[in-house]
Design a protein around this motif. Structure first.
Motif, PDB file in Angstrom:
ATOM      1  N   UNK A 156       0.841  -1.193   0.000  1.00  0.00           N
ATOM      2  CA  UNK A 156       0.000   0.000   0.000  1.00  0.00           C
ATOM      3  C   UNK A 156       0.881   1.250   0.000  1.00  0.00           C
ATOM      4  N   UNK A 157       0.634   2.146  -0.920  1.00  0.00           N
ATOM      5  CA  UNK A 157       1.392   3.392  -1.019  1.00  0.00           C
ATOM      6  C   UNK A 157       0.418   4.556  -1.059  1.00  0.00           C
ATOM      7  N   UNK A 158       0.887   5.708  -0.585  1.00  0.00           N
ATOM      8  CA  UNK A 158       0.021   6.884  -0.622  1.00  0.00           C
ATOM      9  C   UNK A 158       0.049   7.521  -2.008  1.00  0.00           C
ATOM     10  N   UNK A 159      -0.809   8.482  -2.225  1.00  0.00           N
ATOM     11  CA  UNK A 159      -0.934   9.101  -3.542  1.00  0.00           C
ATOM     12  C   UNK A 159       0.321   9.859  -3.940  1.00  0.00           C
ATOM     13  N   UNK A 160       0.976  10.481  -2.950  1.00  0.00           N
ATOM     14  CA  UNK A 160       2.195  11.243  -3.265  1.00  0.00           C
ATOM     15  C   UNK A 160       3.281  10.328  -3.811  1.00  0.00           C
ATOM     16  N   UNK A 161       3.470   9.183  -3.148  1.00  0.00           N
ATOM     17  CA  UNK A 161       4.482   8.229  -3.615  1.00  0.00           C
ATOM     18  C   UNK A 161       4.124   7.681  -4.986  1.00  0.00           C
ATOM     19  N   UNK A 162       2.835   7.419  -5.198  1.00  0.00           N
ATOM     20  CA  UNK A 162       2.394   6.891  -6.487  1.00  0.00           C
ATOM     21  C   UNK A 162       2.643   7.891  -7.604  1.00  0.00           C
ATOM     22  N   UNK A 163       2.365   9.174  -7.355  1.00  0.00           N
ATOM     23  CA  UNK A 163       2.615  10.198  -8.367  1.00  0.00           C
ATOM     24  C   UNK A 163       4.105  10.369  -8.626  1.00  0.00           C
ATOM     25  N   UNK A 164       4.906  10.277  -7.560  1.00  0.00           N
ATOM     26  CA  UNK A 164       6.355  10.400  -7.738  1.00  0.00           C
ATOM     27  C   UNK A 164       6.897   9.265  -8.593  1.00  0.00           C
ATOM     28  N   UNK A 165       6.415   8.049  -8.362  1.00  0.00           N
ATOM     29  CA  UNK A 165       6.856   6.925  -9.184  1.00  0.00           C
ATOM     30  C   UNK A 165       6.445   7.111 -10.637  1.00  0.00           C
ATOM     31  N   UNK A 166       5.307   7.726 -10.850  1.00  0.00           N
ATOM     32  CA  UNK A 166       4.835   7.939 -12.217  1.00  0.00           C
ATOM     33  C   UNK A 166       5.732   8.918 -12.964  1.00  0.00           C
ATOM     34  N   UNK A 167       6.219   9.934 -12.238  1.00  0.00           N
ATOM     35  CA  UNK A 167       7.061  10.952 -12.873  1.00  0.00           C
ATOM     36  C   UNK A 167       8.548  10.649 -12.768  1.00  0.00           C
ATOM     37  N   UNK A 168       8.908   9.554 -12.102  1.00  0.00           N
ATOM     38  CA  UNK A 168      10.325   9.241 -11.905  1.00  0.00           C
ATOM     39  C   UNK A 168      11.091   9.065 -13.221  1.00  0.00           C
ATOM     40  N   UNK A 169      10.584   8.312 -14.220  1.00  0.00           N
ATOM     41  CA  UNK A 169      11.333   8.190 -15.483  1.00  0.00           C
ATOM     42  C   UNK A 169      11.584   9.539 -16.154  1.00  0.00           C
ATOM     43  N   UNK A 170      10.543  10.408 -16.145  1.00  0.00           N
ATOM     44  CA  UNK A 170      10.721  11.729 -16.761  1.00  0.00           C
ATOM     45  C   UNK A 170      11.754  12.550 -16.000  1.00  0.00           C
TER      46      UNK A 170
END
Length: 264
Positions: free
Chosen positions: A101-115
């Protein structure tokens, strides 16, 4: 046991059991007890919701097995009952690894990590390229400065202290133009025809130039003494006076000092 309108759920151990349809539930349970033999339980607890329409023939299941029936007021009571019998040490935690389980902030950070990684890589390459260009320009600037210094020393060997060769050369040229160290026109009248002859002379390299008191001094290397004499005569044909001040032969070449003045 838990009996609903359509299913009979049977728990055999702490975390083991199975489910059968309500119509055949009684026969299935009876067969299971017979196959268990001596290891069959002596007591069964049957839970069912109040008002359930499913009926289970308890008397025909096992004559020597005590069956206790307990009514549940609502389905939530069954959930509480199951939770009370759970052993935390025997549970399998599904919320781990990819399913953590991850919070929304961590999930968004993972989404933008490659960029973000690509952006940092681009910035790093840009900085590296800028540093490389700066180093290249710095080397070229130092090389040009050394060439200017060398040219100044060749043109004005009498100057021993060189601070800014470019500025000093400009000052010297201005002095020549004003006639403070000799006439610039006189220098040009001696140097231009002499340089033209030297340029067309094979295996001849001009090493040093100086002009003072109306005299042009050239230091050069040439292939042989005969070629030096030919060079002297060719310059004299330009209506100039040439004096060979020195001529030293070594290593298959001749180093000579010529003094050139205007023709008489």
């Amino acid at each position: 046991l838990y009996q609903s309108d359509h299913q009979l759920q049977i728990r055999t151990q702490s975390n083991l059991g199975y489910s059968v349809d309500g119509v055949n539930g009684g026969e299935f349970l009876k067969l299971a007890l017979q196959q268990a033999g001596e290891s069959a339980p002596h007591k069964l607890i049957l839970y069912r919701l109040e008002g359930s329409r499913a009926e289970l023939d308890l008397e025909s299941l096992a004559a020597d097995c005590e069956i206790v029936t307990r009514e549940l007021g609502q389905l939530g009571d069954l959930t509480s009952l199951l939770a009370d019998n759970l052993h935390e040490k025997q549970l399998l935690n599904l919320l781990q690894g990819e399913y953590l389980r991850v919070d929304k902030t961590t999930l968004q950070w993972r989404r933008w990590l490659p960029a973000a990684v690509l952006a940092l890589l681009f910035i790093g390459l840009s900085i590296g390229s800028s540093i490389q260009e700066y180093n290249q320009y710095d080397r070229q600037s130092k090389l040009l400065h050394a060439q200017i210094r060398e040219t100044f020393q060749q043109a004005f060997p009498e100057v021993k202290r060189i601070v800014d060769p470019r500025a000093q050369m400009e000052q010297r040229l201005k002095s020549l133009q004003r006639g403070q160290s000799g006439s610039f026109a006189q220098f040009a009248s001696l140097f231009v025809p002499s340089a033209s002859v030297i340029k067309n002379s094979p295996n001849t390299t001009l090493q040093n130039i100086s002009f003072r008191d109306g005299q042009l001094n050239l230091q050069l290397t040439i292939k042989e003494l005969q070629a030096l004499e030919t060079l002297k005569k060719t310059i004299e044909s330009k209506r100039l006076t040439v004096e060979i001040r020195s001529a030293n032969a070594a290593d298959n070449k001749v180093t000579s000092h010529l003094r050139i003045t205007g023709g008489s």
